[in-house]
Design an enzyme around this catalytic site. Structure first.
Site, short mmCIF file in Angstrom:
data_model
loop_
_atom_site.label_atom_id
_atom_site.label_comp_id
_atom_site.label_asym_id
_atom_site.label_seq_id
_atom_site.Cartn_x
_atom_site.Cartn_y
_atom_site.Cartn_z
N SER A 516 17.48 -20.00 -3.20
CA SER A 516 18.66 -19.14 -3.26
C SER A 516 18.27 -17.68 -3.45
O SER A 516 17.28 -17.36 -4.13
CB SER A 516 19.56 -19.58 -4.42
OG SER A 516 20.56 -18.61 -4.69
N TYR A 529 22.08 -23.02 -12.17
CA TYR A 529 21.69 -23.15 -10.77
C TYR A 529 20.42 -22.35 -10.47
O TYR A 529 19.45 -22.88 -9.90
CB TYR A 529 22.84 -22.69 -9.88
CG TYR A 529 22.53 -22.71 -8.41
CD1 TYR A 529 22.36 -23.90 -7.72
CD2 TYR A 529 22.42 -21.52 -7.69
CE1 TYR A 529 22.09 -23.92 -6.35
CE2 TYR A 529 22.15 -21.52 -6.33
CZ TYR A 529 21.98 -22.72 -5.67
OH TYR A 529 21.70 -22.73 -4.33
#
Length: 662
Positions: A516, A529
């Site tokens: 990410s 996350y």
């Protein structure tokens, strides 16, 4: 009983679905012997035992159907639907003649032999040729010119039905048929789809806000396939309409420039402005649409420009038919459909679905790239999270390049749907359901893959869980951190560790981690996350130095915000700039082909540099974003549902820092 030719084709397949959904009789479908495997795939999709294949061939007299079948079913066929034909402006004379003209005559022979109750012929608005003005449903031979083999043979095949049919008949003339308005599903590149690669190139190279200069190219007429199939089913069963023709068109035709701009918006490409009001300022023969049609309609000109236009995916023949000189009157059809709830939806309402489906299923740029095919052809690619989003599109692109995707996710049904789609297009895929949060299930999966696959060439760690929740709302939710780490980190590591021995033995293997942009930018509310993705990044960086000598390599993709089901619950993202799953899948394919250590965005790199050079300032900026963007309604609880504050500030920041998760 129903009989359908062209049942495995685009419109035919949808018509069969309509008949199965709304009627009770058996549907017998013409199928060449070599197409039976394709029909079997469709039968699984239809989920009905009322579809009966009838082996035959459009090019044979009487469709080549066995005499015993004809004798057995004489008098049984109430509705005979003839859809098999060439629907391609670029097809040559011979193909058009054999399929459209001879095929129609052969279909009529069979319909007559079985005494069909009604012969339903799917023609086209192409029969109007270059007729100018209003062309209604009672009109046919009006002295119009027929500028291409497609126009000529569609006209001739309809003439045969009108003059030679020994059974009652009805004719349906669709306009340009595009994908399903609900799903975007389309079979092939045709009509406006020829221009989609150009829109993609504009999107990838130019900012969406940049105005493009365009011209008035007249009007077109687009209808989605679900409307065409639903309308045909309804019209075919209305009593008292034999010998009539129905225009399956949009009653309000779209100017070409407006239709293109709707598709540009769906693609994220810059829009076109109209420089000339061709309808009001210039004589008809000098209007851009007339000039383009006249010049490009010349066969010699087409031969000269085709090498250039084909590189853009646009055959020269198509350029001559970007608009219709006729306006198609559909009042008879509208009257017959009144009260049925069947109508043509606005293009604006489904254009994004058309674009998404093309980008994910019909864009052939991956398979056409020689370097990609060389890297992936025959290779086995294990893809986690393959039931939707990035993983599913990656699987489709791998198969397009000749690779063999191994589809891994929890749900078998969606994986099998993806496999069926790949097989329908001639590819190969394997389904391996597995709960990747269960470490023992991963061990069993690895043992199965090593035992059953000839090699494990690539592993794409795509499956993941994202949680957007601030720390102040997480004190009693430590399980959020545990379950995120379980899937995003432990599950991915366990999978790679289970497959590394096989990779080392074969002296090659590549692992792609879909990480990410948050690892580089550290956005607030994503502590669970981002930490899990950072852990996988760090682990991969460490073991890369241990395994590179064995031919095993890693790529971490710091992916920007992607429009996937994972972000759907966060309604805040609905208006945010995102990349599509297909764009994300292109990055995954690039990772497998080029095998770089990392794939980053410019903004992600800027964020990493900012955290290194000016960490305090970076945290201040992120804190500003933290104040601007609220926690999601789910994170705050039901009492906060529907709350939306400071939206203009949110959108401004989202657009400036495009791709960052907020």
């Amino acid at each position: 009983m129903y009989f359908v030719t062209g049942a495995t084709g685009f419109i035919g397949r949808r018509l069969v679905e309509e008949l199965l959904d709304h009627r009770e009789d058996e549907v017998h479908v013409l199928c060449r012997a070599g197409s039976l495997p394709r029909l079997e795939v469709l039968q699984r999709r239809w989920g009905s035992d009322r579809v009966v294949p009838v082996v035959g061939d459009l090019t044979e007299p009487g469709l080549g159907v066995d005499a015993a079948w004809v004798e057995e079913h004489a008098g049984d066929v109430e509705h005979f639907f003839h859809l098999a034909a060439v629907y391609d402006m670029t097809a040559d004379d011979a193909a058009n003649q054999a399929m459209n003209v001879d095929g129609t005559r052969h279909a009529l022979e069979l319909a007559s032999a079985v005494g069909a109750g009604c012969f339903h012929h799917v023609s086209s608005v192409a029969v109007a040729g270059d007729f100018r003005g209003r062309f209604d449903e009672t009109m046919f031979a009006e002295g119009q010119g027929l500028p291409s083999p497609y126009h000529r043979t569609k006209f001739e095949s309809e003439r045969i039905v009108r003059t030679e049919a020994a059974v009652p008949w009805r004719v349906y003339r669709p306009a340009i048929v595009v994908g399903d308005s609900a799903t975007g599903e389309m079979d092939k590149v045709d009509g406006p789809y020829y221009f989609f690669p150009l829109l993609k190139a504009l999107r990838d190279r130019l900012p969406a806000w940049l105005p493009m200069v365009g011209v008035d190219l007249g009007a077109t007429n687009l209808v989605p396939v679900d409307y065409v199939a639903s309308a045909m089913d309804h019209l075919a069963h209305l009593p008292g309409h034999d010998g009539e023709t129905f225009h399956l068109v949009d009653p309000d035709p779209q100017p070409v420039v407006e239709a293109v701009n709707v598709l540009c918006t769906a693609a994220g490409a810059p829009r076109f402005t109209t420089a000339l009001d061709g309808a009001g300022l210039l004589p008809r023969m000098l209007r851009p649409a007339s000039l383009l049609s006249g010049i490009v309609g010349n066969a010699g000109v087409q031969r000269v420009i085709d090498p250039v236009t084909s590189r853009l995916g646009i055959p020269a023949e198509v350029l001559a038919h970007t608009s219709f000189p006729a306006v198609f009157d559909s009042r008879r059809t509208e009257g017959a459909l009144a009260g049925s709830g069947i109508g043509v939806p606005d293009l604006e309402g489904y254009a994004e679905r058309l674009w998404t489906y093309w980008e994910e299923h019909l864009d052939t740029s991956t398979g056409a790239d020689t370097r990609t095919r060389a890297a992936l052809e025959g290779r086995h690619v294990v893809i986690t999270g393959a039931s939707s989003g990035i993983g599913r599109v990656t699987a489709l692109k791998v198969a397009q390049a000749g690779g063999v995707p191994v589809l891994v996710a929890r749900g078998r049904e969606k994986l099998e749907e993806t496999r069926d789609l790949i097989e329908l297009h001639g590819g190969t895929a394997h389904v391996r359901p597995c709960d990747l949060s269960d470490l023992e299930a991963i061990d069993a999966l690895c043992a199965d893959l090593v035992a059953t696959l000839p090699s494990v060439d690539h592993v794409v760690n795509n499956a993941g869980r994202s949680i957007r929740r601030s720390l102040k709302l997480s004190h009693d939710r430590f399980h959020d951190f545990e379950r995120t780490m379980q899937l995003n980190y432990f599950g991915a590591v366990r999978l790679v560790m289970g497959l590394v021995p096989a990779m080392r033995e074969q002296r090659r293997g590549h692992v792609v981690n879909v990480s990410s942009i948050g690892v580089q930018t550290n956005p607030p509310r994503f502590s669970a996350y981002v930490a899990s993705k950072s852990a996988l990044d760090s682990w991969s960086n460490v073991v890369s130095s241990e395994l590179v000598g064995d031919g095993v390599t890693f790529t971490n993709i710091h992916m920007p915000l992607v429009r996937t089901p994972m972000i759907a619950p966060t309604k805040l993202y609905d208006k945010f700039p995102t990349i599509s799953p297909a764009q994300a899948a292109d990055l995954v394919v690039r990772a497998m082909v080029e095998k770089p250590h990392e794939i980053n965005t410019l903004l992600g790199n800027a964020g990493a540099v900012a955290h290194t050079l000016a960490p305090r300032l970076s945290f201040r900026v992120l804190n500003l974003a933290y104040q601007v963007f609220p926690d999601s309604a789910a994170a705050q609880g039901d009492a906060a549902a529907g709350a939306a504050r400071r939206e203009s500030e949110q959108l401004l920041l989202a657009r400036v820092l495009k791709g960052v998760h907020w």
